[in-house]
Design an enzyme around this catalytic site. Sequence first.
Site, PDB file in Angstrom:
ATOM      1  N   SER A  35     -30.822  16.703   8.105  1.00  0.00           N
ATOM      2  CA  SER A  35     -29.934  15.694   8.691  1.00  0.00           C
ATOM      3  C   SER A  35     -28.483  16.149   8.681  1.00  0.00           C
ATOM      4  O   SER A  35     -27.941  16.470   7.622  1.00  0.00           O
ATOM      5  CB  SER A  35     -29.982  14.394   7.878  1.00  0.00           C
ATOM      6  OG  SER A  35     -31.192  13.754   8.072  1.00  0.00           O
ATOM      7  N   HIS A  66     -30.827  14.408  14.328  1.00  0.00           N
ATOM      8  CA  HIS A  66     -31.829  15.477  14.422  1.00  0.00           C
ATOM      9  C   HIS A  66     -32.039  15.774  15.897  1.00  0.00           C
ATOM     10  O   HIS A  66     -32.561  14.948  16.638  1.00  0.00           O
ATOM     11  CB  HIS A  66     -33.159  15.032  13.796  1.00  0.00           C
ATOM     12  CG  HIS A  66     -33.171  15.067  12.310  1.00  0.00           C
ATOM     13  ND1 HIS A  66     -33.977  15.910  11.593  1.00  0.00           N
ATOM     14  CD2 HIS A  66     -32.481  14.363  11.404  1.00  0.00           C
ATOM     15  CE1 HIS A  66     -33.774  15.714  10.303  1.00  0.00           C
ATOM     16  NE2 HIS A  66     -32.868  14.772  10.169  1.00  0.00           N
ATOM     17  N   HIS A  88     -40.458  13.830  10.357  1.00  0.00           N
ATOM     18  CA  HIS A  88     -40.691  13.260   9.028  1.00  0.00           C
ATOM     19  C   HIS A  88     -41.952  12.402   9.029  1.00  0.00           C
ATOM     20  O   HIS A  88     -42.288  11.780  10.024  1.00  0.00           O
ATOM     21  CB  HIS A  88     -39.521  12.366   8.609  1.00  0.00           C
ATOM     22  CG  HIS A  88     -38.198  13.045   8.573  1.00  0.00           C
ATOM     23  ND1 HIS A  88     -37.430  13.221   9.701  1.00  0.00           N
ATOM     24  CD2 HIS A  88     -37.501  13.594   7.544  1.00  0.00           C
ATOM     25  CE1 HIS A  88     -36.316  13.850   9.369  1.00  0.00           C
ATOM     26  NE2 HIS A  88     -36.334  14.094   8.077  1.00  0.00           N
ATOM     27  N   TYR A  90     -42.186   9.589   7.665  1.00  0.00           N
ATOM     28  CA  TYR A  90     -41.840   8.161   7.883  1.00  0.00           C
ATOM     29  C   TYR A  90     -41.718   7.800   9.357  1.00  0.00           C
ATOM     30  O   TYR A  90     -41.640   6.625   9.709  1.00  0.00           O
ATOM     31  CB  TYR A  90     -40.563   7.767   7.121  1.00  0.00           C
ATOM     32  CG  TYR A  90     -39.298   8.463   7.571  1.00  0.00           C
ATOM     33  CD1 TYR A  90     -38.691   8.175   8.788  1.00  0.00           C
ATOM     34  CD2 TYR A  90     -38.686   9.412   6.760  1.00  0.00           C
ATOM     35  CE1 TYR A  90     -37.534   8.817   9.182  1.00  0.00           C
ATOM     36  CE2 TYR A  90     -37.530  10.055   7.140  1.00  0.00           C
ATOM     37  CZ  TYR A  90     -36.951   9.748   8.353  1.00  0.00           C
ATOM     38  OH  TYR A  90     -35.815  10.393   8.754  1.00  0.00           O
ATOM     39  N   GLU A  91     -41.673   8.808  10.230  1.00  0.00           N
ATOM     40  CA  GLU A  91     -41.600   8.497  11.668  1.00  0.00           C
ATOM     41  C   GLU A  91     -42.963   8.035  12.189  1.00  0.00           C
ATOM     42  O   GLU A  91     -43.080   7.619  13.331  1.00  0.00           O
ATOM     43  CB  GLU A  91     -41.097   9.710  12.440  1.00  0.00           C
ATOM     44  CG  GLU A  91     -39.649  10.025  12.092  1.00  0.00           C
ATOM     45  CD  GLU A  91     -39.117  11.269  12.776  1.00  0.00           C
ATOM     46  OE1 GLU A  91     -38.807  11.189  13.967  1.00  0.00           O
ATOM     47  OE2 GLU A  91     -39.019  12.315  12.111  1.00  0.00           O
ATOM     48  N   ALA A 118     -30.631  16.962   3.495  1.00  0.00           N
ATOM     49  CA  ALA A 118     -29.638  16.114   2.845  1.00  0.00           C
ATOM     50  C   ALA A 118     -30.421  15.302   1.820  1.00  0.00           C
ATOM     51  O   ALA A 118     -31.519  14.848   2.115  1.00  0.00           O
ATOM     52  CB  ALA A 118     -28.981  15.205   3.861  1.00  0.00           C
ATOM     53  N   MET A 214     -36.561  12.818   1.749  1.00  0.00           N
ATOM     54  CA  MET A 214     -37.736  12.353   2.489  1.00  0.00           C
ATOM     55  C   MET A 214     -38.424  13.487   3.267  1.00  0.00           C
ATOM     56  O   MET A 214     -39.080  13.241   4.282  1.00  0.00           O
ATOM     57  CB  MET A 214     -37.316  11.236   3.453  1.00  0.00           C
ATOM     58  CG  MET A 214     -36.557  10.101   2.779  1.00  0.00           C
ATOM     59  SD  MET A 214     -35.897   8.942   3.978  1.00  0.00           S
ATOM     60  CE  MET A 214     -34.814   7.953   2.931  1.00  0.00           C
ATOM     61  N   SER A 215     -38.270  14.699   2.783  1.00  0.00           N
ATOM     62  CA  SER A 215     -38.846  15.840   3.531  1.00  0.00           C
ATOM     63  C   SER A 215     -39.139  16.978   2.567  1.00  0.00           C
ATOM     64  O   SER A 215     -39.282  16.779   1.367  1.00  0.00           O
ATOM     65  CB  SER A 215     -37.841  16.311   4.596  1.00  0.00           C
ATOM     66  OG  SER A 215     -36.678  16.827   3.969  1.00  0.00           O
ATOM     67  N   ASN A 238     -25.119  11.911  -1.147  1.00  0.00           N
ATOM     68  CA  ASN A 238     -24.737  10.645  -1.788  1.00  0.00           C
ATOM     69  C   ASN A 238     -25.329  10.618  -3.188  1.00  0.00           C
ATOM     70  O   ASN A 238     -26.282  11.340  -3.473  1.00  0.00           O
ATOM     71  CB  ASN A 238     -25.309   9.461  -0.978  1.00  0.00           C
ATOM     72  CG  ASN A 238     -26.823   9.591  -0.798  1.00  0.00           C
ATOM     73  OD1 ASN A 238     -27.289  10.272   0.123  1.00  0.00           O
ATOM     74  ND2 ASN A 238     -27.589   8.966  -1.672  1.00  0.00           N
ATOM     75  N   HIS A 250     -27.366   5.481   6.390  1.00  0.00           N
ATOM     76  CA  HIS A 250     -27.638   6.771   7.025  1.00  0.00           C
ATOM     77  C   HIS A 250     -26.330   7.405   7.510  1.00  0.00           C
ATOM     78  O   HIS A 250     -26.161   8.622   7.479  1.00  0.00           O
ATOM     79  CB  HIS A 250     -28.614   6.571   8.194  1.00  0.00           C
ATOM     80  CG  HIS A 250     -29.002   7.849   8.890  1.00  0.00           C
ATOM     81  ND1 HIS A 250     -29.620   8.902   8.246  1.00  0.00           N
ATOM     82  CD2 HIS A 250     -28.849   8.258  10.183  1.00  0.00           C
ATOM     83  CE1 HIS A 250     -29.836   9.888   9.102  1.00  0.00           C
ATOM     84  NE2 HIS A 250     -29.370   9.527  10.284  1.00  0.00           N
TER      85      HIS A 250
HETATM   86  N1  HPA Z   1     -32.682   9.062  -1.012  1.00  0.00           N
HETATM   87  C1  HPA Z   1     -33.647   9.594  -0.249  1.00  0.00           C
HETATM   88  N2  HPA Z   1     -33.386  10.411   0.763  1.00  0.00           N
HETATM   89  C2  HPA Z   1     -32.104  10.716   1.016  1.00  0.00           C
HETATM   90  C3  HPA Z   1     -31.048  10.195   0.258  1.00  0.00           C
HETATM   91  C4  HPA Z   1     -31.367   9.319  -0.826  1.00  0.00           C
HETATM   92  O1  HPA Z   1     -30.486   8.821  -1.541  1.00  0.00           O
HETATM   93  N3  HPA Z   1     -29.896  10.695   0.787  1.00  0.00           N
HETATM   94  C5  HPA Z   1     -30.249  11.497   1.807  1.00  0.00           C
HETATM   95  N4  HPA Z   1     -31.591  11.507   1.971  1.00  0.00           N
END
Ligand code: HPA
Length: 275
Positions: A35, A66, A88, A90-91, A118, A214-215, A238, A250
């Site tokens: 990302s 993306h 992903h 989740y998609e 990320a 998430m990947s 973050n 996001h």
């Molecule tokens: N959690 C899960 N996936 C992420 C995060 C997070 O805090 N930041 C970027 N992708």
Amino acid sequence: MVVNMTPQEKLNHCYGSVKGKTGEFIPKVALILGSGLGALADEIEVVKTIDYSEIDSFPQSTVLGHKGRFVFGYVGEVPVVIMQGRVHFYEGYSMQDTVLPVRLMKKLGAEILFLTNAAGGISFGAGEFMLITDHISTFVPSPLIGANLDEFGLRFPDMSAVYDKELNRIIRATAESLGIKLREGVYAQTTGPNFETPAEVKMLSKLGVDAVGMSTACEAMVANHAGMRVCGISCISNLACGLSDNPLTHDEVMEAADLSAPMFKGLIKGAIKAM
Ligand code: HPA
């Protein structure tokens, strides 16, 4: 679109389509950009780009930030295939579809898989880079469930050294030579698309997780199964939920990725040149 294909048939179908467009080009390194990190692909010597939408039956990336294309070219002297945007779980894709691109790049000749993402920081803060030394994939279904693809590897593959020590050494040395502070740790994959709750982050912390996303772990797993050498870097975008007072968005992830992009690009390009 051909329907009702087995994962192996779908892979062969996509491979035929891509190989027909790339001809003799054999990538050595396959790089997946996470990302907000896709800009690196605009800075290489490009030989060919293929939008995912041009590949019949290929899973499409639907996430903002993306782009959704393969970029074939050279980083220095090294032939690479870059995924500018990944798909992903989740998609809504099956795990097998989610990892299809990794197997496709292996079939195209790539020996090394370089993963980026990320991630939310548990041990580290926004803007830091974390070399992935191991992962926890227990929270997502294994992409290796289903008939084993014997073409790639064993039914019960060893996962004792997924992240390649020599590649990690190169990445550390590159970071040091560029004056980039590089952290190291364990990445955990969750399904997403929701961020974690504070209680989940506390749990992950107790389990020894340093960054969460998430990947990546599913991709590392199939690459390891297929005998590829794997390395990965998380850009901490973050603090994971509950470790700061702010709710997560996001947009925040994308902004942080933008900010760290220049250093990140230098690190990745420098490391690939040495691989
Ligand atoms: N959690 C899960 N996936 C992420 C995060 C997070 O805090 N930041 C970027 N992708």
